[in-house]
Design a protein around this motif. Structure first.
Motif, PDB file in Angstrom:
ATOM      1  N   ASP A 143      31.776   7.551 -11.337  1.00 55.53           N
ATOM      2  CA  ASP A 143      32.348   6.793 -12.450  1.00 55.53           C
ATOM      3  C   ASP A 143      33.604   6.059 -11.979  1.00 55.53           C
ATOM      4  N   ALA A 144      34.334   5.463 -12.897  1.00 56.73           N
ATOM      5  CA  ALA A 144      35.511   4.658 -12.554  1.00 56.73           C
ATOM      6  C   ALA A 144      36.627   5.474 -11.917  1.00 56.73           C
ATOM      7  N   THR A 145      36.633   6.793 -12.133  1.00 63.41           N
ATOM      8  CA  THR A 145      37.653   7.652 -11.527  1.00 63.41           C
ATOM      9  C   THR A 145      37.131   8.344 -10.266  1.00 63.41           C
ATOM     10  N   ASP A 146      35.973   7.888  -9.764  1.00 67.22           N
ATOM     11  CA  ASP A 146      35.305   8.446  -8.582  1.00 67.22           C
ATOM     12  C   ASP A 146      34.806   9.876  -8.780  1.00 67.22           C
ATOM     13  N   ARG A 147      34.620  10.274 -10.030  1.00 63.93           N
ATOM     14  CA  ARG A 147      34.006  11.573 -10.319  1.00 63.93           C
ATOM     15  C   ARG A 147      32.512  11.458  -9.999  1.00 63.93           C
ATOM     16  N   VAL A 148      31.984  12.391  -9.234  1.00 63.93           N
ATOM     17  CA  VAL A 148      30.583  12.338  -8.820  1.00 63.93           C
ATOM     18  C   VAL A 148      29.682  12.736  -9.994  1.00 63.93           C
ATOM     19  N   LEU A 149      28.752  11.840 -10.318  1.00 64.57           N
ATOM     20  CA  LEU A 149      27.810  12.045 -11.417  1.00 64.57           C
ATOM     21  C   LEU A 149      26.450  12.524 -10.913  1.00 64.57           C
ATOM     22  N   ALA A 150      26.107  12.107  -9.687  1.00 66.78           N
ATOM     23  CA  ALA A 150      24.843  12.501  -9.066  1.00 66.78           C
ATOM     24  C   ALA A 150      24.951  12.256  -7.566  1.00 66.78           C
ATOM     25  N   HIS A 151      24.081  12.930  -6.820  1.00 63.99           N
ATOM     26  CA  HIS A 151      24.053  12.799  -5.364  1.00 63.99           C
ATOM     27  C   HIS A 151      22.595  12.730  -4.922  1.00 63.99           C
ATOM     28  N   ALA A 152      22.336  11.962  -3.872  1.00 65.74           N
ATOM     29  CA  ALA A 152      20.966  11.849  -3.361  1.00 65.74           C
ATOM     30  C   ALA A 152      20.968  11.756  -1.845  1.00 65.74           C
ATOM     31  N   THR A 153      19.861  12.193  -1.267  1.00 67.72           N
ATOM     32  CA  THR A 153      19.585  11.941   0.141  1.00 67.72           C
ATOM     33  C   THR A 153      18.233  11.249   0.229  1.00 67.72           C
ATOM     34  N   SER A 154      18.079  10.434   1.256  1.00 67.80           N
ATOM     35  CA  SER A 154      16.834   9.699   1.441  1.00 67.80           C
ATOM     36  C   SER A 154      16.516   9.582   2.921  1.00 67.80           C
ATOM     37  N   THR A 155      15.267   9.819   3.253  1.00 65.20           N
ATOM     38  CA  THR A 155      14.773   9.573   4.596  1.00 65.20           C
ATOM     39  C   THR A 155      14.009   8.257   4.553  1.00 65.20           C
ATOM     40  N   CYS A 156      14.290   7.385   5.513  1.00 61.12           N
ATOM     41  CA  CYS A 156      13.620   6.090   5.573  1.00 61.12           C
ATOM     42  C   CYS A 156      12.888   5.954   6.904  1.00 61.12           C
ATOM     43  N   MET A 157      11.692   5.379   6.843  1.00 66.25           N
ATOM     44  CA  MET A 157      10.937   5.085   8.048  1.00 66.25           C
ATOM     45  C   MET A 157      11.275   3.663   8.478  1.00 66.25           C
ATOM     46  N   LEU A 158      11.557   3.497   9.767  1.00 65.76           N
ATOM     47  CA  LEU A 158      11.869   2.185  10.322  1.00 65.76           C
ATOM     48  C   LEU A 158      10.637   1.673  11.074  1.00 65.76           C
ATOM     49  N   PHE A 159      10.374   0.379  10.965  1.00 63.45           N
ATOM     50  CA  PHE A 159       9.194  -0.164  11.653  1.00 63.45           C
ATOM     51  C   PHE A 159       9.396  -1.646  11.965  1.00 63.45           C
ATOM     52  N   PRO A 160       8.775  -2.098  13.069  1.00 62.59           N
ATOM     53  CA  PRO A 160       8.881  -3.523  13.413  1.00 62.59           C
ATOM     54  C   PRO A 160       7.988  -4.342  12.496  1.00 62.59           C
ATOM     55  N   LEU A 161       8.447  -5.528  12.145  1.00 65.53           N
ATOM     56  CA  LEU A 161       7.636  -6.434  11.352  1.00 65.53           C
ATOM     57  C   LEU A 161       6.739  -7.240  12.280  1.00 65.53           C
ATOM     58  N   PRO A 162       5.558  -7.614  11.814  1.00 63.22           N
ATOM     59  CA  PRO A 162       4.699  -8.453  12.656  1.00 63.22           C
ATOM     60  C   PRO A 162       5.359  -9.788  12.948  1.00 63.22           C
ATOM     61  N   ALA A 163       5.139 -10.321  14.116  1.00 60.28           N
ATOM     62  CA  ALA A 163       5.698 -11.626  14.480  1.00 60.28           C
ATOM     63  C   ALA A 163       5.136 -12.695  13.556  1.00 60.28           C
ATOM     64  N   ALA A 164       5.983 -13.628  13.164  1.00 55.66           N
ATOM     65  CA  ALA A 164       5.558 -14.675  12.212  1.00 55.66           C
ATOM     66  C   ALA A 164       4.703 -15.714  12.877  1.00 55.66           C
TER      67      ALA A 164
END
Length: 164
Positions: A143-164
């Protein structure tokens, strides 16, 4: 009497076509500056990319009644959308040209309720660790006073894009 809300969005294909054409950070800065359209979900939920730097992204939202669940507070899906956006874009901000990501998971911990009285909230995402194939990010909803309202973690997969 019912309430209504009207909103507009731009063609998402324009932004999707730009993914990978520059670094992830440059891509996000183009969106933040309005030179690339924001994702349509940002119009639907009414949030915006407020800050971006390498390894960090911040989204903000002013909660309204349209975000409520049946018990009179902001729906958990709104929390999750903000946290997922912040964590994912923090990862995207670290990617070189030609590389993309997708979220593999999102774990959210709800700590406090949000209502219209809460005022503007910010989802602050940061990269915890990044490798060749995956990245781990976290995000805090505050919130505006930096009080934590929620927390999350996320794992992301990284990958190359096909050549255009």
């Amino acid at each position: 009497m019912g309430r209504t809300r009207t909103y507009e969005w731009e063609d998402p294909a324009l932004t999707a076509a730009a993914v990978g054409q520059s670094s992830g950070l440059d891509f996000l800065r183009e969106m933040q500056a309005g030179r690339l359209p924001a994702a349509p979900v940002s119009a639907t939920v009414d949030f915006r990319l407020e800050e971006v730097e390498k390894g960090r992204a911040v989204f903000s939202l002013v909660p309204g009644e349209e975000h409520y669940n049946p018990i009179g507070s902001v729906h958990g899906g709104i929390y999750a959308t903000l946290l997922d956006s912040a964590a994912g874009c923090a990862v995207q901000s670290t990617l070189p040209q030609g590389v993309a990501y997708t979220s593999l998971d999102l774990t959210v911990k709800f700590l406090r309720r949000i209502t219209v009285d809460t005022g503007r909230v910010r989802a602050i995402g940061t990269v915890v660790s990044s490798g060749r194939q995956t990245a781990l990010a976290q995000a805090q909803l505050v919130d505006a006073t930096d009080r934590v309202l929620a927390h999350a973690t996320s794992t992301c997969m990284l990958f190359p894009l096909p050549a255009a």
